[in-house]
Design a protein around this motif. Structure first.
Motif, PDB file in Angstrom:
ATOM      1  N   ILE A 168      26.701  27.133  37.151  1.00 25.28           N
ATOM      2  CA  ILE A 168      24.816  27.756  36.162  1.00 25.28           C
ATOM      3  C   ILE A 168      24.106  26.924  37.685  1.00 25.28           C
ATOM      4  O   ILE A 168      22.377  27.374  38.539  1.00 25.28           O
ATOM      5  CB  ILE A 168      24.681  28.017  35.209  1.00 25.28           C
ATOM      6  N   LYS A 219      18.771  33.339  40.110  1.00 26.82           N
ATOM      7  CA  LYS A 219      18.444  34.867  39.535  1.00 26.82           C
ATOM      8  C   LYS A 219      18.394  35.422  40.787  1.00 26.82           C
ATOM      9  O   LYS A 219      17.094  34.857  41.220  1.00 26.82           O
ATOM     10  CB  LYS A 219      17.827  34.651  38.215  1.00 26.82           C
ATOM     11  N   TYR A 278      30.318  30.667  36.467  1.00 27.18           N
ATOM     12  CA  TYR A 278      30.637  32.586  36.984  1.00 27.18           C
ATOM     13  C   TYR A 278      31.653  32.767  38.241  1.00 27.18           C
ATOM     14  O   TYR A 278      31.623  31.306  38.928  1.00 27.18           O
ATOM     15  CB  TYR A 278      28.686  32.961  37.339  1.00 27.18           C
ATOM     16  N   ARG A 326      31.753  35.496  33.164  1.00 24.88           N
ATOM     17  CA  ARG A 326      31.711  34.826  33.218  1.00 24.88           C
ATOM     18  C   ARG A 326      32.531  33.725  33.215  1.00 24.88           C
ATOM     19  O   ARG A 326      34.090  34.186  31.982  1.00 24.88           O
ATOM     20  CB  ARG A 326      31.156  34.859  32.058  1.00 24.88           C
TER      21      ARG A 326
END
Length: 139
Positions: free
Chosen positions: A57, A62, A40, A34
């Motif tokens: 992000i 995900k 990230y 991170r």
């Protein structure tokens, strides 16, 4: 593990630019670490060596692993300038669009690495000039 958002364009695909087709995701890629609160660092493939590996992000989704889920991953052939040529696979439908003084013939085409829902309407004369082999057996 996360998916990376890419934005394809008609004929050419570039990272970070929005095009005619709806955005899609590639991957999954492993998160290395991170960076700050909203970024990230990802472990990208060696073919993506020209792409910076830190993403906000908002560019990630995900990946929820499922052992029964099988991914059909065909690596994209990305050129040095981070572009990828779209290839026409099949003509799905035809229609004529009526304008005030003329009629334009359109064909609905499906592109390689895209689903049927992402098929787009293109001008028939342009498709014939670029993909004559798909129109040879007609008439």
């Amino acid at each position: 593990m996360v998916f990376l958002k890419v934005s394809p364009m008609k004929g050419v695909m570039r990272f970070g630019k929005k095009g005619k087709l709806s955005p899609r995701f590639v991957g999954p890629f492993e998160i290395l670490k991170r960076i700050g609160k909203v970024a990230y660092e990802l472990a990208l493939l060696p073919t993506l060596v020209g792409v910076h590996n830190v993403f906000h992000i908002s560019m990630l989704r995900k990946y929820i692993s499922n052992p029964s889920h099988v991914l059909n991953y065909e690596p994209l052939k990305i050129k040095d300038n981070l572009t990828c040529e779209e290839v026409l696979i099949q003509i799905l439908d035809r229609k004529d669009q009526l304008l005030r003084t003329k009629t334009i013939s359109l064909v609905k085409v499906i592109w390689k690495n895209h689903t049927v829902e992402e098929a787009s309407w293109e001008r028939e004369d342009e498709m014939k000039s670029n993909y004559l082999e798909l129109f040879v057996n007609e008439d």
